[in-house]
Design a protein around this motif. Structure first.
Motif, PDB file in Angstrom:
ATOM      1  N   SER A 111       0.724  -1.138  -0.012  1.00  0.00           N
ATOM      2  CA  SER A 111       0.235   0.141   0.131  1.00  0.00           C
ATOM      3  C   SER A 111       0.794   1.354  -0.003  1.00  0.00           C
ATOM      4  O   SER A 111       0.484   2.333  -0.426  1.00  0.00           O
ATOM      5  CB  SER A 111      -0.798   0.109   1.127  1.00  0.00           C
ATOM      6  N   TRP A 117      -1.483   0.740   7.517  1.00  0.00           N
ATOM      7  CA  TRP A 117      -2.017  -0.635   7.347  1.00  0.00           C
ATOM      8  C   TRP A 117      -1.032  -1.565   8.007  1.00  0.00           C
ATOM      9  O   TRP A 117      -1.528  -2.550   8.279  1.00  0.00           O
ATOM     10  CB  TRP A 117      -1.969  -0.853   5.618  1.00  0.00           C
ATOM     11  N   THR A 175     -10.520  -8.194   3.409  1.00  0.00           N
ATOM     12  CA  THR A 175     -11.222  -8.005   2.236  1.00  0.00           C
ATOM     13  C   THR A 175     -11.218  -6.785   1.736  1.00  0.00           C
ATOM     14  O   THR A 175     -11.390  -6.174   0.495  1.00  0.00           O
ATOM     15  CB  THR A 175     -12.639  -8.338   2.766  1.00  0.00           C
ATOM     16  N   ILE A 176     -11.067  -5.434   2.781  1.00  0.00           N
ATOM     17  CA  ILE A 176     -11.231  -4.220   2.331  1.00  0.00           C
ATOM     18  C   ILE A 176      -9.866  -3.662   1.554  1.00  0.00           C
ATOM     19  O   ILE A 176      -9.808  -3.186   0.527  1.00  0.00           O
ATOM     20  CB  ILE A 176     -11.389  -3.157   3.493  1.00  0.00           C
ATOM     21  N   GLY A 207      -9.910  -5.740  -1.958  1.00  0.00           N
ATOM     22  CA  GLY A 207     -10.894  -5.101  -2.573  1.00  0.00           C
ATOM     23  C   GLY A 207     -11.080  -3.825  -3.287  1.00  0.00           C
ATOM     24  O   GLY A 207     -11.472  -3.368  -4.087  1.00  0.00           O
ATOM     25  N   TYR A 208     -10.173  -2.869  -2.277  1.00  0.00           N
ATOM     26  CA  TYR A 208     -10.325  -1.362  -2.497  1.00  0.00           C
ATOM     27  C   TYR A 208      -8.870  -0.698  -2.659  1.00  0.00           C
ATOM     28  O   TYR A 208      -9.071   0.274  -3.174  1.00  0.00           O
ATOM     29  CB  TYR A 208     -11.293  -0.534  -1.401  1.00  0.00           C
ATOM     30  N   VAL A 209      -7.983  -1.194  -2.045  1.00  0.00           N
ATOM     31  CA  VAL A 209      -6.761  -0.449  -1.825  1.00  0.00           C
ATOM     32  C   VAL A 209      -5.566  -0.872  -2.773  1.00  0.00           C
ATOM     33  O   VAL A 209      -5.087  -0.290  -3.509  1.00  0.00           O
ATOM     34  CB  VAL A 209      -6.263  -0.670  -0.352  1.00  0.00           C
ATOM     35  N   TRP A 210      -5.499  -2.330  -2.642  1.00  0.00           N
ATOM     36  CA  TRP A 210      -4.324  -2.909  -3.370  1.00  0.00           C
ATOM     37  C   TRP A 210      -4.870  -2.956  -5.307  1.00  0.00           C
ATOM     38  O   TRP A 210      -5.553  -3.937  -5.278  1.00  0.00           O
ATOM     39  CB  TRP A 210      -3.750  -4.149  -2.926  1.00  0.00           C
ATOM     40  N   LYS A 211      -4.018  -2.418  -5.697  1.00  0.00           N
ATOM     41  CA  LYS A 211      -4.346  -2.327  -7.291  1.00  0.00           C
ATOM     42  C   LYS A 211      -3.918  -3.452  -7.907  1.00  0.00           C
ATOM     43  O   LYS A 211      -4.352  -3.858  -9.448  1.00  0.00           O
ATOM     44  CB  LYS A 211      -4.036  -0.980  -7.899  1.00  0.00           C
ATOM     45  N   LEU A 260     -13.347 -10.412  -6.512  1.00  0.00           N
ATOM     46  CA  LEU A 260     -13.483  -9.185  -6.299  1.00  0.00           C
ATOM     47  C   LEU A 260     -14.579  -8.605  -5.689  1.00  0.00           C
ATOM     48  O   LEU A 260     -14.836  -7.776  -4.833  1.00  0.00           O
ATOM     49  CB  LEU A 260     -12.802  -8.268  -7.439  1.00  0.00           C
ATOM     50  N   ARG A 282     -15.353  -7.491  -2.061  1.00  0.00           N
ATOM     51  CA  ARG A 282     -16.017  -5.945  -1.940  1.00  0.00           C
ATOM     52  C   ARG A 282     -17.230  -5.701  -1.216  1.00  0.00           C
ATOM     53  O   ARG A 282     -17.588  -4.922  -0.456  1.00  0.00           O
ATOM     54  CB  ARG A 282     -16.058  -5.220  -3.286  1.00  0.00           C
ATOM     55  N   TYR A 283     -18.205  -6.584  -1.602  1.00  0.00           N
ATOM     56  CA  TYR A 283     -19.643  -6.370  -1.392  1.00  0.00           C
ATOM     57  C   TYR A 283     -20.374  -7.584  -0.483  1.00  0.00           C
ATOM     58  O   TYR A 283     -21.460  -7.442   0.181  1.00  0.00           O
ATOM     59  CB  TYR A 283     -20.450  -6.365  -2.510  1.00  0.00           C
TER      60      TYR A 283
END
Length: 448
Positions: A88, A93, A399-400, A403-407, A424, A428-429
């Protein structure tokens, strides 16, 4: 064979072979919970119906989170706190990673106590001390009421440290011997207990579904057990993931670990339920089932000392394989964070973990049994905080993050576009919502 090529990004030399990694991960997921917690919750929530629900939760939620942890570990090539910061670029983190490391440390502190119980009872059983006519309840109470549990806890720490001090090579060799031995003992005991009069009733109870007992609560219980049985949220799979070669398929490894966990749960059920029904034992007794009720049943069998000894040897192996993975988490962090050698990191971590675990060892019927806050002993509080608070939070962070941070998660995971999008979507959901619900339920904040 363990590979030791240096990773070009971080310089780490620890490596598992492909089969060694899978066996080590299965060893981490195989534990004591399936031998006393799993029978209780399975019986309470509908037998085979609950086992089916547990399987669904494991496949569709547990495995995606498991793969996320492995992917972070391999991508960051370090312990949870180090890997999350590397991937990140943000120190925040690292704090979340330390949380999961703390969870593994505190779980190890009391898990070693119970592992010591299993070793002690294996010795008692093989030695013929537990036999028909012996008051097994008094035997157990006398044992936990003294200081022998501390001695056995120390032995567990020494054995675990002796394995882990050798790094990935030692862990791999240990699991390559113990996991096949575990399977052989499971199969041998299963065949024996299935021959008991009345065993068929237990098999029917375990394999015949009762969907009327399923509820909203049973979904959360099944998910929580799937989460715990896969060793998620405690940094073990991230740490092991850091020792995996780039060429290894993480998807295949994830399926293998999930399959091993399900097989162990199935065989455990086919041992516990036939035995309990054959001897009129209530399967929902927690530790009392393993250390009081089942020893009485085995002692009543012909050559019961052998089957009782094998049963506790089975528990000891399952406990040790989990202890190894738990202890490796804080040791890997000490090596990464402070640059310690493995010998120093292992000795210091084992010593601290042993000292922290002593109050747990003597608070279950021992000298500190009066050390209670509310309705829980020191042992119970350590278990509650680590298992019901730290672990779900650790899983939520995973999961966060993926799902949202690591590209670059898609590249590291090695999934095709379709599988990656499904993975994904779950991370994410779906998984975060269910993990939060499990956390709220297990911590007692909400009741369903």
């Amino acid at each position: 064979m363990v590979h030791e090529e240096t990773d070009t990004t971080t310089g780490t030399k620890e490596r598992f072979s492909r089969s060694g990694f899978i066996l080590a991960a299965i060893g981490s997921s195989v534990g004591l919970g399936n031998m006393w917690k799993f029978p209780y919750i399975t019986g309470l929530y509908g037998g085979a119906a609950f086992f089916l629900l547990f399987t669904i939760c494991l496949l569709f939620i547990g495995l995606p989170v498991l793969m996320a942890e492995m992917t972070i570990g391999r991508g960051g090539r370090g312990s949870p706190a180090i890997a999350l910061v590397r991937l990140s670029g943000q120190r925040l983190w690292g704090g979340f990673g330390v949380l999961s490391i703390a969870g593994a440390f505190f779980i190890m502190s009391f898990y070693a106590v119970v592992a010591g119980w299993t070793m002690h009872y294996a010795v008692l059983s093989f030695g013929g001390v537990i036999h028909e006519g012996v008051d097994v309840a008094a035997t157990f109470n006398n044992f936990i009421g003294g200081f022998l549990p501390v001695l056995w806890q120390f032995i567990v720490m020494v054995v675990t440290g002796w394995i882990v001090i050798r790094g990935a090579s030692g862990i791999e060799k240990f699991n390559k011997v113990l996991i096949p031995a575990l399977v052989l003992i499971l199969l041998f005991l299963m065949v024996r207990v299935l021959m008991l009069p009345g065993a068929g009733t237990g098999v029917e109870f375990f394999l015949k579904p009762d969907f009327s007992k399923l509820s909203n609560e049973s979904v959360l219980v099944a998910l929580g057990h799937a989460f715990f049985s896969l060793s998620l949220g405690m940094g073990t799979m991230m740490t092991y993931g850091a020792y995996v070669d780039r060429e290894q398929s993480l998807g295949g490894a994830t399926l293998a670990v999930g399959g091993g966990d399900l097989l162990y749960a199935l065989l455990a059920g086919l041992i516990i339920f036939p035995t309990t029904f054959a001897y009129g034992i209530e399967p929902g007794q927690g530790p009392g089932l393993a250390f009081v009720a089942l020893p009485a049943a085995f002692s009543a069998m012909p050559v019961g000392w052998l089957f009782g000894g094998l049963f506790f040897l089975l528990l000891a192996i399952a406990a040790l394989t989990s202890c190894v993975s738990l202890l490796e988490v804080p040791i890997a962090y000490a090596i990464d964070r402070w640059g310690w050698g493995r010998n120093k990191a292992t000795i210091v971590t084992c010593s601290l973990c042993f000292l922290v675990g002593i109050p747990s060892a003597i608070s279950v019927g021992g000298a500190a049994q009066g050390l209670h806050w509310g309705s829980r002993s020191f042992f119970d509080w350590t278990d509650f905080i680590a298992s019901n608070i730290i672990l779900p939070l650790g899983g939520l962070v995973v999961t966060i993050f993926v799902g949202y941070v690591w590209k670059n998660a898609a590249k590291e995971a090695g999934l095709t576009a379709g599988w990656f999008m499904l993975w994904l979507f779950i991370l994410r959901y779906v998984a975060p919502i269910l993990i939060v619900l499990v956390f709220l339920h297990t911590s007692g904040i909400i009741k369903i």
